[in-house]
Design an enzyme around this catalytic site. Sequence first.
Site, short mmCIF file in Angstrom:
data_model
loop_
_atom_site.label_atom_id
_atom_site.label_comp_id
_atom_site.label_asym_id
_atom_site.label_seq_id
_atom_site.Cartn_x
_atom_site.Cartn_y
_atom_site.Cartn_z
N CYS A 174 8.61 -6.51 0.21
CA CYS A 174 7.34 -7.09 0.68
C CYS A 174 6.64 -8.01 -0.32
O CYS A 174 6.42 -9.18 -0.03
CB CYS A 174 6.39 -5.97 1.07
SG CYS A 174 6.88 -5.18 2.60
N LEU A 189 -2.22 -0.36 -11.35
CA LEU A 189 -2.47 -0.87 -12.70
C LEU A 189 -1.40 -0.35 -13.65
O LEU A 189 -1.66 -0.14 -14.82
CB LEU A 189 -3.86 -0.45 -13.18
CG LEU A 189 -5.07 -0.95 -12.38
CD1 LEU A 189 -6.38 -0.46 -12.99
CD2 LEU A 189 -5.07 -2.48 -12.29
N LYS A 213 8.21 -11.52 -1.23
CA LYS A 213 8.29 -12.46 -0.10
C LYS A 213 6.90 -12.81 0.44
O LYS A 213 6.63 -13.95 0.79
CB LYS A 213 9.21 -11.91 1.00
CG LYS A 213 8.51 -11.20 2.14
CD LYS A 213 9.44 -10.85 3.26
CE LYS A 213 8.88 -9.73 4.11
NZ LYS A 213 7.69 -10.06 4.90
N ARG A 251 4.29 2.28 2.43
CA ARG A 251 5.14 2.04 1.26
C ARG A 251 6.45 2.79 1.45
O ARG A 251 6.45 3.91 1.96
CB ARG A 251 4.48 2.58 -0.03
CG ARG A 251 3.29 1.80 -0.49
CD ARG A 251 2.47 2.61 -1.46
NE ARG A 251 2.00 3.84 -0.82
CZ ARG A 251 1.31 4.79 -1.45
NH1 ARG A 251 1.04 4.67 -2.73
NH2 ARG A 251 0.92 5.86 -0.79
N VAL A 254 9.71 -0.38 8.98
CA VAL A 254 8.46 -0.34 9.74
C VAL A 254 8.73 0.16 11.16
O VAL A 254 8.06 1.07 11.65
CB VAL A 254 7.80 -1.74 9.76
CG1 VAL A 254 6.63 -1.78 10.71
CG2 VAL A 254 7.34 -2.10 8.34
#
Length: 429
Positions: A258, A248, A261, A152, A11
């Site tokens: 991510c 899906l 957690k 992502r 990030v």
Amino acid sequence: MKLAVVGTGYVGLVTAAVLADFGNQVTGVDVDEAKIKILKAGRSPFYEPGLSDLLIRNQKSSRLEFTTDYSQAIPEADVVFICVGTPSDNNGQADLKYVFAASRSLAPYLKDGAVVVIKSTVPPGTHLKVKQIIDDKTKKEYFLASVPEFLREGSAIEDTLHPDRVVIGVDDEQAQKLLLDLHRPINGKRILTDIVSAQLIKYTANAFLASKISFTNEVARLCDAYQADVMKVMEGIGEDKRIGKAFLHPGLGYGGSCFPKDVKAILAFGKQRKIDLNVIKGAHVTNQVQVDYFISKMEAKLSVLKSVKVGVLGLAFKGNTDDIRESRALILIENLIAKGAFIYAYDPMAMDNVKKFYPDLKISYLPNWQAVAKKSEVLVIATDWNEFKELNLEELAEISKIRYIFDGRNILNPDKVKQAGFDYVGVGR
Ligand code: UDX
């Protein structure tokens, strides 16, 4: 604007590089000297498409620099981003020690009027503790804000430049205006809100997406039981705009740094207020047993896994990354080894990380899928790398004695696999 970014993980680094590319003056700060050395040499400490170019370009034009020294990074910054990790502790709660340590370190150097943006994923209310820590160390006036990150891995830069929305949680009008200005070159709808709501948006988004995946994996089991095709079922519901097509895709379950957690953390801070989040709990439980489910499908075909030579394609938690955190591929491998199977594996990017962080895992690493195929009796697809989506089935038939292909990511075309002479086992199809 002059900016400081504390923490140079996914990030932090992507945020720093993108904001520098918009013409801001950015200093990235991290306590990890080895990492800063790598960054100063113009390299990225991890693989992320496009990131190296961005880092080099902006370092060359002196818009981006790195340091371990807070007294160098913070004093001139109009905005300071906290982008350090919030891993799970032993109880599943978000461990905030890095957020608090960063707050303690940056506080003495803040300039008057600076905005401190918490980008790390933190439970609701964390900013109040951050405020206490900073107030202990400075008398300057500053503003706190929450601007959660939704990028992502593998498409981090694209996601940062073109997000669906930018969430800005801040209580001060002037600080809100500054953050709106800073984010102007970035696309996406603006969601302006208070800090706690912004913090909850991040957890709720990840919990919802994780729930979509677990829901899909449950439907896949139903499809297996009734001989339906989960891919068609999900296509059939995904066309309904209220449901949406994304997330899906069935498989071995969700992994990465991510979802696992953050799902545990939201359950933990829900519990603290005595709120049972049963839907999210279900998503977690389903994910925990998805690899077992897949192994039971393997056992149904092979009877026993003991001494079977299993070729595993993919180790990363998903394609396009070298990240192996919470990778379902590794959980699968651990379980297969426990059942006595021999593992031959290949991953385009993640093998070095597995060797480094799991030195005791008994895997024979091979340089390409062909080498894996030649050694193995059965083949498992564990990560959705593009390279595996385009597996040359004719070549596979020619060079190997493999009969079964277990597609843990549903990325192959079952008809083509069967035409090439293999038995195909996917998830829910
Ligand atoms: C996720 C969120 O998407 C992002 O918004 C957040 O900021 C961080 O967490 P990331 O962990 O990089 O990003 O990966 P993502 O592409 O979301 O995939 C997460 C996991 O879910 C992977 O293991 C992936 O294989 C799995 N997945 C995803 C599925 O099994 N099925 C799907 O349909 C989608």
